[in-house]
Enzyme design. Sequence first.
Site, PDB file in Angstrom:
ATOM      1  N   LYS A   1      50.668  28.597  66.081  1.00  0.00           N
ATOM      2  CA  LYS A   1      49.699  27.607  65.619  1.00  0.00           C
ATOM      3  C   LYS A   1      49.330  27.880  64.166  1.00  0.00           C
ATOM      4  O   LYS A   1      49.200  29.038  63.752  1.00  0.00           O
ATOM      5  CB  LYS A   1      48.454  27.643  66.509  1.00  0.00           C
TER       6      LYS A   1
ATOM      7  N   SER B   1      42.835  21.466  70.275  1.00  0.00           N
ATOM      8  CA  SER B   1      43.365  21.373  68.930  1.00  0.00           C
ATOM      9  C   SER B   1      44.781  21.912  68.776  1.00  0.00           C
ATOM     10  O   SER B   1      45.430  21.684  67.755  1.00  0.00           O
ATOM     11  CB  SER B   1      42.441  22.119  67.970  1.00  0.00           C
TER      12      SER B   1
ATOM     13  N   SER C   1      41.118  24.353  73.664  1.00  0.00           N
ATOM     14  CA  SER C   1      42.193  23.939  72.762  1.00  0.00           C
ATOM     15  C   SER C   1      43.579  24.424  73.145  1.00  0.00           C
ATOM     16  O   SER C   1      44.564  24.023  72.525  1.00  0.00           O
ATOM     17  CB  SER C   1      41.882  24.396  71.334  1.00  0.00           C
TER      18      SER C   1
END
Length: 488
Positions: free
Chosen positions: A77, A152, A176
């Site tokens: 990420k 997210s 997330s």
Amino acid sequence: MSFNNKTIEELHNLLVSKEISATELTQATIDDIKAREEAVNAFVTVAEEAALAQAKAIDEKGIDADNLLSGIPFAVKDNISTDGILTTAASKMLYNYEPIFDATAVANAKAKDMIVIGKTNMDEFAMGGSGETSYYGATKNAWDHSKVPGGSSSGSAAAVASGQVRLSLGSDTGGSIRQPAAFNGIVGLKPTYGTVSRFGLIAFGSSLDQIGTFSQTVKENAQLLNVIASEDAKDSTSAPVRIADFTSKIGQDIKGMKIALPKEYLGEGIDPEVKETILDAAKHFEKLGATVEEVSLPHSKYGVAVYYIIASSEASSNLQRFDGIRYGFRAEDAKNLDDIYVNTRSQGFGDEVKRRIMLGTFSLSSGYYDAYYKKAGQVRTLIIQDFEKVFADYDLILGPTAPSVAFDLDTLNHDPVAMYLADLLTIPVNLAGLPGISIPAGFAQGLPVGLQLIGPKYSEETIYQAAAAFEATTDYHKQQPVIFGGDN
């Protein structure tokens, strides 16, 4: 040639037997990414040159036969620092930021000869639940490109679900990892707070953030967590690793296990088809020998309000460092120091980030601190106590990961409150610092439904045990979207 349908153990055997090299596997992964990237927009950066160089070095020294993940590519990420690879947090503010160090989780993976294939798209600074607040454009759901992938950690989930990579890292502040895992029909684990070092993670809410794992299967998720979990002197909130092998209970039956089903998790706001899917899953656990009983988590209904005060307050503090002075974006139209601060932050941050900074600053301001931030902390304690009461009598908690399946792109991003409520079922886990996993449990409206299992602190091996038992006796994890190569 694509290897995206091979398990990690199958890939390991191919590498050890030299039927394929780490370089060939890495190039095949890069090809898989390129073939699908236009459709899903899961990556901010594909680190092609660095990944192939890393693979070549591994080939030269040889695959470690005793190290299952040696030579295996994975995605990271874009809010997790990677040495020499852009780490933007999907924000204009960090569009040109290249760290000179690896986050501890990444360093641990590289020490086991895992290969960083690239950085995945995300909601800006991890603030969002749909993957739509990224400076680099929205990520698409692997199953239906008109739907959101969740957030997210949108790119990390979509990349695994679409067959671009087998494994990825994400971060989870209020759901997330688990919510995008649910929306994309894969496995996503948020570990106990402190299990994985936060050193090198671009901070959002420091008392809530936790790095975790995405995978196609439960066992592979545990195998990746084995690699990245560690106590770290660079993170004062990290904890000693209490579990030597997170796969240790996988394959064991769950006869006699006591599972709680909170009535609040199937109440108002839950899609009827999602509710039906979870009730069917509860019956399945009973067939496997577990006891499933209804309980109450009475203060969970306050979780969203508590979270958005605490997380936004912590964010308003953490994001003060992005000022145009030290690194990242700097506005060019400044006449003095105040202009640099104001113009840089006005132009560098997106609307959702600004909204949360303003909310947090308000909550911490004189005259409002007691009414908002202090009160939120008190209710957070009540939420923690609710969990403790349940775990005094039960091994795990079961429920849906999200109130609905993936929703349409460009809908809830215009309604912040509705977007925030999508995290209703995941937020309490972060507030209490507990581990939670989302696994595929069925389909509704042709889209995946995620089942969430929550345990007391440091119970990841029990969570994996129950999740693997469900996975082994169902086939939801085997169903793949068309973009992966499946029939759905």
